[in-house]
Design a protein around this motif. Sequence first.
Motif, mmCIF file in Angstrom:
data_model
loop_
_atom_site.group_PDB
_atom_site.id
_atom_site.type_symbol
_atom_site.label_atom_id
_atom_site.label_comp_id
_atom_site.label_asym_id
_atom_site.label_seq_id
_atom_site.Cartn_x
_atom_site.Cartn_y
_atom_site.Cartn_z
ATOM 1 N N ASP A 55 -63.211 -8.542 117.694
ATOM 2 C CA ASP A 55 -63.523 -7.277 116.827
ATOM 3 C C ASP A 55 -63.457 -6.618 115.607
ATOM 4 O OD1 ASP A 55 -61.407 -9.286 115.878
ATOM 5 O OD2 ASP A 55 -59.404 -7.423 116.395
ATOM 6 N N GLN A 56 -64.372 -7.410 115.206
ATOM 7 C CA GLN A 56 -64.633 -7.282 113.287
ATOM 8 C C GLN A 56 -66.292 -6.451 113.459
ATOM 9 O OE1 GLN A 56 -64.285 -11.017 111.616
ATOM 10 N NE2 GLN A 56 -61.856 -11.041 110.851
ATOM 11 N N ALA A 57 -66.548 -6.014 112.380
ATOM 12 C CA ALA A 57 -67.203 -5.180 112.187
ATOM 13 C C ALA A 57 -67.882 -5.994 110.323
ATOM 14 C CB ALA A 57 -67.113 -3.594 111.513
ATOM 15 N N LEU A 58 -68.600 -6.255 110.438
ATOM 16 C CA LEU A 58 -69.634 -7.162 109.408
ATOM 17 C C LEU A 58 -70.085 -5.727 108.088
ATOM 18 C CD1 LEU A 58 -70.036 -9.459 107.758
ATOM 19 C CD2 LEU A 58 -71.884 -9.744 108.447
ATOM 20 N N ILE A 59 -69.127 -5.937 106.864
ATOM 21 C CA ILE A 59 -69.577 -4.660 106.405
ATOM 22 C C ILE A 59 -70.212 -4.753 105.233
ATOM 23 C CG2 ILE A 59 -68.451 -2.453 104.388
ATOM 24 C CD1 ILE A 59 -67.888 -3.001 107.448
ATOM 25 N N LYS A 60 -71.834 -4.597 104.156
ATOM 26 C CA LYS A 60 -72.385 -5.127 103.591
ATOM 27 C C LYS A 60 -71.123 -4.203 102.257
ATOM 28 C CE LYS A 60 -76.402 -4.906 101.011
ATOM 29 N NZ LYS A 60 -75.881 -4.393 99.444
ATOM 30 N N VAL A 61 -70.643 -4.751 101.447
ATOM 31 C CA VAL A 61 -69.818 -4.194 100.312
ATOM 32 C C VAL A 61 -70.333 -3.885 99.714
ATOM 33 C CG1 VAL A 61 -68.052 -4.452 98.053
ATOM 34 C CG2 VAL A 61 -68.283 -6.432 100.507
ATOM 35 N N GLU A 62 -70.197 -2.084 99.236
ATOM 36 C CA GLU A 62 -70.883 -1.241 97.670
ATOM 37 C C GLU A 62 -70.057 -0.930 96.481
ATOM 38 O OE1 GLU A 62 -72.335 2.254 99.629
ATOM 39 O OE2 GLU A 62 -73.558 1.333 100.684
ATOM 40 N N ALA A 63 -68.986 -1.350 96.622
ATOM 41 C CA ALA A 63 -67.611 -1.251 95.648
ATOM 42 C C ALA A 63 -66.623 -1.635 96.611
ATOM 43 C CB ALA A 63 -67.487 0.789 95.494
ATOM 44 N N TYR A 64 -65.298 -2.032 95.435
ATOM 45 C CA TYR A 64 -64.492 -3.098 95.444
ATOM 46 C C TYR A 64 -62.813 -2.050 94.669
ATOM 47 C CZ TYR A 64 -65.748 -6.984 93.174
ATOM 48 O OH TYR A 64 -66.015 -7.848 92.568
ATOM 49 N N SER A 65 -61.952 -2.393 94.865
ATOM 50 C CA SER A 65 -60.942 -1.985 94.119
ATOM 51 C C SER A 65 -59.905 -3.058 93.521
ATOM 52 C CB SER A 65 -60.273 -0.794 94.376
ATOM 53 O OG SER A 65 -59.511 -0.218 93.452
ATOM 54 N N VAL A 66 -59.620 -2.744 92.213
ATOM 55 C CA VAL A 66 -58.420 -4.542 91.667
ATOM 56 C C VAL A 66 -57.110 -3.598 91.841
ATOM 57 C CG1 VAL A 66 -58.725 -6.481 90.739
ATOM 58 C CG2 VAL A 66 -60.964 -5.498 91.243
ATOM 59 N N ASN A 67 -55.596 -4.508 92.575
ATOM 60 C CA ASN A 67 -55.112 -4.498 92.392
ATOM 61 C C ASN A 67 -54.659 -5.182 91.485
ATOM 62 O OD1 ASN A 67 -55.024 -1.931 94.619
ATOM 63 N ND2 ASN A 67 -55.902 -3.079 95.550
ATOM 64 N N ARG A 68 -53.842 -4.509 90.338
ATOM 65 C CA ARG A 68 -52.512 -5.175 88.946
ATOM 66 C C ARG A 68 -51.911 -6.719 90.199
ATOM 67 N NH1 ARG A 68 -47.730 -5.092 86.232
ATOM 68 N NH2 ARG A 68 -48.307 -6.018 84.754
ATOM 69 N N GLY A 69 -51.403 -5.966 91.306
ATOM 70 C CA GLY A 69 -50.712 -7.321 92.254
ATOM 71 C C GLY A 69 -51.784 -8.318 92.722
ATOM 72 N N GLU A 70 -52.907 -7.948 92.474
ATOM 73 C CA GLU A 70 -54.186 -9.126 92.557
ATOM 74 C C GLU A 70 -54.353 -10.174 91.240
ATOM 75 O OE1 GLU A 70 -56.749 -7.905 96.513
ATOM 76 O OE2 GLU A 70 -57.122 -6.518 94.654
ATOM 77 N N THR A 71 -53.876 -9.557 90.729
ATOM 78 C CA THR A 71 -53.540 -10.720 89.141
ATOM 79 C C THR A 71 -52.664 -11.411 89.269
ATOM 80 O OG1 THR A 71 -52.306 -9.392 88.068
ATOM 81 C CG2 THR A 71 -54.520 -8.547 88.294
ATOM 82 N N PHE A 72 -51.218 -11.036 90.043
ATOM 83 C CA PHE A 72 -50.302 -12.050 90.163
ATOM 84 C C PHE A 72 -50.195 -13.181 91.617
ATOM 85 C CE2 PHE A 72 -47.544 -8.368 89.776
ATOM 86 C CZ PHE A 72 -47.797 -8.137 88.498
ATOM 87 N N VAL A 73 -51.403 -12.331 92.389
ATOM 88 C CA VAL A 73 -51.442 -13.976 93.218
ATOM 89 C C VAL A 73 -52.232 -15.041 92.764
ATOM 90 C CG1 VAL A 73 -52.972 -14.367 96.001
ATOM 91 C CG2 VAL A 73 -51.030 -12.296 95.895
ATOM 92 N N LEU A 74 -53.287 -14.539 92.166
ATOM 93 C CA LEU A 74 -54.654 -15.333 91.003
ATOM 94 C C LEU A 74 -53.357 -16.116 90.826
ATOM 95 C CD1 LEU A 74 -57.839 -12.557 90.517
ATOM 96 C CD2 LEU A 74 -57.594 -14.992 92.244
ATOM 97 N N GLU A 75 -52.984 -16.018 90.087
ATOM 98 C CA GLU A 75 -51.680 -17.357 89.135
ATOM 99 C C GLU A 75 -51.651 -18.173 89.766
ATOM 100 O OE1 GLU A 75 -48.149 -15.179 87.263
ATOM 101 O OE2 GLU A 75 -49.313 -14.034 86.273
ATOM 102 N N ARG A 76 -51.055 -17.759 91.944
ATOM 103 C CA ARG A 76 -51.234 -19.283 92.009
ATOM 104 C C ARG A 76 -51.738 -18.714 93.487
ATOM 105 N NH1 ARG A 76 -44.700 -21.070 91.336
ATOM 106 N NH2 ARG A 76 -45.317 -21.329 88.940
#
Length: 313
Positions: free
Chosen positions: A30-51
């Motif tokens: 059920d998945q399509a393969l996407i060639k990424v052209e752009a992505y957004s970075v969220n501040r919450g993801e910076t918290f996850v990257l700490e651990r």
Amino acid sequence: MKAFVPTGTPAAVGPTVRQAAVAEPVQRADQALIKVEAYSVNRGETFVLERPPADWRPGKDVAGLVVQAAPDGSGPAVGRRVVAHPPAAGWAEYVAVPTGALAPLPDRVSAVQAAALPLAGLTALRLLRTAARHTGHLAGRRILLTGASGGVGHYVTELAAAAGARLTVVTASAERGARLRELGAAEVVHQVADATGPFDLVLESTGGTALPLALARLAPRGLLLWFGQASRQPVELNFFDILSGPVSATIRQFSYADVDEPDGADLATLVRLTAEGRLHPELGTVRDWAETPQVLDELRERRIRGNAVLTVA
């Protein structure tokens, strides 16, 4: 292919991500393969990257091109531009996304605009939908929004104003406050203590000392939706204050992911509103994806207002 992976290094010591060679995604039926052209970075993801969790790669907001359709025949065909909200791993050249978590893009919505929509836009749309279920409608309702400087605050302001609500926003930035007023905010204050209630609804994303102050400004039988902890400070509530505060007030925790249906329909709504000029993604910075580590640092230091979008060459 290339992708950004966590380094496991504290931000105070060095970059929390690095670009590395990883295996290309293996599609599920059920998945399509996407060639990424752009992505957004969220501040919450910076918290996850700490651990970071083991075997996890960041990336929840992407836009790009379908290069392999879903094997089960669902979703868009090869060559279709889409916006997508994968559970992870979107900071890469390619990402496999469930077809229920993407929406086609018309020509008049760019990949950069679309990449700024998913997490912040879905949160804002569902937050106001939840609020409307409590009040019956938003027209004429007085709403207080804390932590309004980011992407969610931007979308909530536009959507709430369009629905006829009278919105008071809390932002420490005078420049950001001026922009939110342009988008329809009725009042801008720089701290919760300056907001004059009572408010039918409080949308609270700061935590710490802001939540009790916001709660005290609720009207009788009002609703406080708690959807974030931007201050990263624990909330302390005095229940004697609650008893002497607004009558029959409701406090409810909110998660944008707490829905029974796939994300695709709501993504399509956000895309339609953007294409019609009724929703305007706020692009705080647009950079080449090689600068992802620097952008993460700027987000942590609150030097970016609005959405941070990286383009994949």
